[in-house]
Design an enzyme around this catalytic site. Structure first.
Site, mmCIF file in Angstrom:
data_model
loop_
_atom_site.group_PDB
_atom_site.id
_atom_site.type_symbol
_atom_site.label_atom_id
_atom_site.label_comp_id
_atom_site.label_asym_id
_atom_site.label_seq_id
_atom_site.Cartn_x
_atom_site.Cartn_y
_atom_site.Cartn_z
ATOM 1 N N LYS A 4 0.843 -1.194 0.000
ATOM 2 C CA LYS A 4 0.000 0.000 0.000
ATOM 3 C C LYS A 4 0.882 1.250 0.000
ATOM 4 O O LYS A 4 0.651 2.194 -0.747
ATOM 5 C CB LYS A 4 -0.864 0.011 1.270
ATOM 6 C CG LYS A 4 -2.341 -0.195 1.039
ATOM 7 C CD LYS A 4 -3.104 0.077 2.330
ATOM 8 C CE LYS A 4 -4.490 -0.520 2.271
ATOM 9 N NZ LYS A 4 -5.241 -0.343 3.502
ATOM 10 N N THR B 35 -13.956 4.206 13.837
ATOM 11 C CA THR B 35 -15.279 4.077 14.449
ATOM 12 C C THR B 35 -15.244 2.948 15.479
ATOM 13 O O THR B 35 -15.044 1.782 15.126
ATOM 14 C CB THR B 35 -16.324 3.766 13.360
ATOM 15 O OG1 THR B 35 -16.304 4.849 12.435
ATOM 16 C CG2 THR B 35 -17.719 3.608 13.940
ATOM 17 N N CYS C 279 -19.757 1.218 5.964
ATOM 18 C CA CYS C 279 -20.083 1.842 7.250
ATOM 19 C C CYS C 279 -21.477 1.496 7.784
ATOM 20 O O CYS C 279 -21.590 0.897 8.848
ATOM 21 C CB CYS C 279 -19.950 3.355 7.138
ATOM 22 S SG CYS C 279 -18.328 3.836 6.558
HETATM 23 C C1 UGA Z 1 -21.516 7.069 5.678
HETATM 24 C C2 UGA Z 1 -21.969 8.391 6.322
HETATM 25 O O1 UGA Z 1 -22.826 9.111 5.437
HETATM 26 C C3 UGA Z 1 -20.755 9.260 6.701
HETATM 27 O O2 UGA Z 1 -21.191 10.441 7.378
HETATM 28 C C4 UGA Z 1 -19.836 8.449 7.615
HETATM 29 O O3 UGA Z 1 -18.662 9.182 7.954
HETATM 30 C C5 UGA Z 1 -19.426 7.172 6.897
HETATM 31 O O4 UGA Z 1 -20.603 6.411 6.564
HETATM 32 C C6 UGA Z 1 -18.531 6.394 7.825
HETATM 33 O O5 UGA Z 1 -19.016 5.936 8.849
HETATM 34 O O6 UGA Z 1 -17.306 6.363 7.597
HETATM 35 P P1 UGA Z 1 -20.724 6.309 3.245
HETATM 36 O O7 UGA Z 1 -20.886 4.913 3.742
HETATM 37 O O8 UGA Z 1 -19.462 6.661 2.564
HETATM 38 O O9 UGA Z 1 -20.885 7.378 4.450
HETATM 39 O O10 UGA Z 1 -21.887 6.572 2.196
HETATM 40 P P2 UGA Z 1 -23.284 7.328 2.165
HETATM 41 O O11 UGA Z 1 -23.211 8.408 1.174
HETATM 42 O O12 UGA Z 1 -23.728 7.698 3.502
HETATM 43 O O13 UGA Z 1 -24.229 6.182 1.558
HETATM 44 C C7 UGA Z 1 -24.422 4.932 2.203
HETATM 45 C C8 UGA Z 1 -25.446 4.109 1.484
HETATM 46 O O14 UGA Z 1 -26.745 4.661 1.640
HETATM 47 C C9 UGA Z 1 -25.233 3.997 -0.036
HETATM 48 O O15 UGA Z 1 -25.413 2.658 -0.425
HETATM 49 C C10 UGA Z 1 -26.327 4.869 -0.626
HETATM 50 O O16 UGA Z 1 -26.746 4.443 -1.907
HETATM 51 C C11 UGA Z 1 -27.434 4.688 0.396
HETATM 52 N N1 UGA Z 1 -28.417 5.803 0.404
HETATM 53 C C12 UGA Z 1 -28.046 7.051 0.780
HETATM 54 C C13 UGA Z 1 -29.749 5.550 0.048
HETATM 55 O O17 UGA Z 1 -30.119 4.408 -0.300
HETATM 56 N N2 UGA Z 1 -30.652 6.574 0.096
HETATM 57 C C14 UGA Z 1 -30.315 7.839 0.475
HETATM 58 O O18 UGA Z 1 -31.191 8.723 0.521
HETATM 59 C C15 UGA Z 1 -28.972 8.083 0.814
#
Ligand code: UGA
Length: 481
Positions: free
Chosen positions: A30, A120, A270
């Site tokens: 990495k 986390t 996450c």
């Molecule tokens: C998530 C959180 O949003 C972050 O704030 C957090 O820091 C991160 O986890 C973490 O714990 O490190 P992430 O997993 O990168 O971020 O992605 P998101 O954008 O939150 O989306 C997660 C999932 O939810 C995706 O599969 C997305 O398609 C889905 N989603 C999101 C929906 O199905 N509907 C929505 O309205 C929004």
């Protein structure tokens, strides 16, 4: 410590702002990639390459020598992974090993040193990290050492933007001195945003900060599952559209519109992991946490529910060609962890469908590897068949055979190659690349019944009205429902 997407993005951000950073990563492969990664980092994250390009010469070094790195710095941030163990409980092995390394390195380091847990972790972990460091180093937390929890809220795909423009910085301090030291560090970095009231810094206790992270992720996941549950109800009512319903709901100032988009469910590294970890943590503490339980159940059902709809319209799935648009767990990333695509494809394969997939960023080999992990049941079947032939009694061979079997049933192609003669097309990830596929394209390339299942509601249902395409969207009550 830990050059994953959080560690590397954070390191790139701090160093681009003139703070010398040493990134510690035990995986030298990495490190090599990151060193070469001034051109292209080893994973895709929007804007990361540009951020790395802004780092002044010598301000970001990466290596595996934690001893020298810790001795020559003032603060150590732990950003290693916290995977789930087999029961879904959080595994703290990387965090604990980082703590031990820090403790050993600090034995001979004079002066106050601040340790910050960014990974986390369930409440109580940062305090345990402090205890391990104290045991190893012989030093006293609160006197010789500072200790903070500092959960991150970066989203994959927009981690750079989130680092540059956070709405809050959450600090949990072992004591006042630790909190103040870390708050001062961030006040300097976000001086302008704090002055403009765009970023807030919160200082609380260690365990509070740890629980904030799990609560925030679980609440966001709950919003998604709630929207999906309403979507399923909406589908039963002719003419009802969950998107329109939600617009009415959002107009209440108490309800924020984010993360209420119905779809195929949430994935990623996450939400699924963190909700399960919090659920297990709650159960261990004697709480049943039925809401956490239910939101996971709704999430798992979304894929099953989608397959049921498609199977019904197609009159069975055996030997049917199905096109899958989008594999990543969300747009702007090539990450497949807990992606809905793998669960969906794995289930469709079990029903005999022939799958054609496409994605702007995900590599075919990566998708096949993820499918193998998903499909342990089918893998075991292959294993059993092969083990009847003693000459092929080896695990590597089984893996190879299974991989080949999957490759025969899952083909990678362009959008057009996927749609060509497909009975159904499922939009899984809302990549902008798919927005402009016209109803005419679906109509001319696909075969009857030309079912387009819009799993993220990116298309306008009405635009298909005059075409021979059966449009079906999540949360949309069709006229013939
Ligand atoms: C998530 C959180 O949003 C972050 O704030 C957090 O820091 C991160 O986890 C973490 O714990 O490190 P992430 O997993 O990168 O971020 O992605 P998101 O954008 O939150 O989306 C997660 C999932 O939810 C995706 O599969 C997305 O398609 C889905 N989603 C999101 C929906 O199905 N509907 C929505 O309205 C929004």
């Amino acid at each position: 410590m830990g050059m994953g997407f959080v560690g590397l993005t954070t390191a790139a951000f701090f160093s681009s702002r003139g703070i010398p950073v040493i990134g510690i990563e035990i995986d030298e492969i990495k490190n090599q990639k990151i060193r070469e990664g001034w051109v292209e980092p080893y994973f895709h994250e929007d804007g990361l390459k540009e951020l790395l390009d802004q780092v002044p010469e010598g301000y970001l070094k990466v290596g595996s020598d934690y001893n020298s790195a810790i001795k020559n710095t003032d603060m150590t941030m732990i950003a290693v992974g916290t995977p789930s163990d087999e029961q879904g409980k959080i595994s703290l092995r990387f965090v604990e090993s980082a703590a031990r390394s820090i403790g050993i390195a600090l034995i001979e380091k004079p002066g106050w040193h601040l340790v910050v847990v960014k990974s986390t972790v369930v409440p109580g972990t940062t305090r345990d990290v402090g205890r391990i460091i104290a045991e190893e180093s012989g030093k006293i937390i609160g006197q010789d050492l500072g200790l903070c929890s500092n959960p991150e809220f970066l989203k994959e795909g927009s981690a750079v933007k989130d680092s540059l423009e956070p709405d809050r910085v959450m600090i949990g301090g072992f004591d006042e001195k630790s909190s103040q030291a870390l708050a001062a560090f961030y006040q300097q970095i976000y001086k302008d945003r704090i002055a403009e009231k765009k970023t807030k810094i919160f200082c609380q206790g260690l365990e509070n900060a740890e629980l904030v992270k799990y609560t925030a992720n679980s609440l966001l996941a709950l919003k998604i599952s709630f929207a999906n549950e309403i979507a399923t109800i909406a589908e039963k009512i002719p003419g009802v559209d969950v998107k329109e319903v939600m617009k009415g709901v959002f107009s209440d100032y108490r309800i924020n519109r984010e993360f209420l988009n119905a779809g195929l469910g949430f994935g990623g590294s996450c939400f699924p992991k963190d909700v399960i970890a919090l659920l297990n943590f709650a159960i261990e503490k004697g709480c049943l946490a039925p809401i956490l339980h239910a939101l996971l159940q709704v999430n798992n059902n979304q894929v099953i529910h989608t397959i049921e709809i498609i199977e019904k319209i197609l009159g069975g799935l055996n030997n049917k060609k199905i096109a899958i648009l989008g594999l990543a767990f969300k747009p702007n990333t090539d990450d497949l962890r807990e992606a809905r695509s793998t669960k969906l494809v794995s289930n469709l394969l079990n029903k005999g469908a022939r799958i054609f997939v496409t994605d702007p960023k995900v590599k075919y080999e990566d998708f096949i590897s993820e499918l193998i992990q998903e499909d342990a049941k089918r893998y075991n079947q292959v294993l059993r068949t092969i083990l009847t032939d003693p000459s092929t009694n080896d695990e590597k061979k089984v893996h190879q055979v299974f991989q080949n079997t999957l490759k025969q049933s899952v083909t990678y192609g362009t959008i057009e190659e996927c749609l060509e003669q497909a009975s159904a097309c499922i939009l899984v990830t809302e990549w902008p690349e798919y927005n402009n596929i016209s109803p005419k394209t679906f109509q001319s390339l696909m075969r009857e019944p030309k079912l387009l299942f819009d799993g993220r509601r990116i298309y306008n249902a009405l635009s298909f009205k005059d075409f021979d395409v059966k449009y079906q969207g999540i949360g949309l009550g069709a006229a013939d429902t």
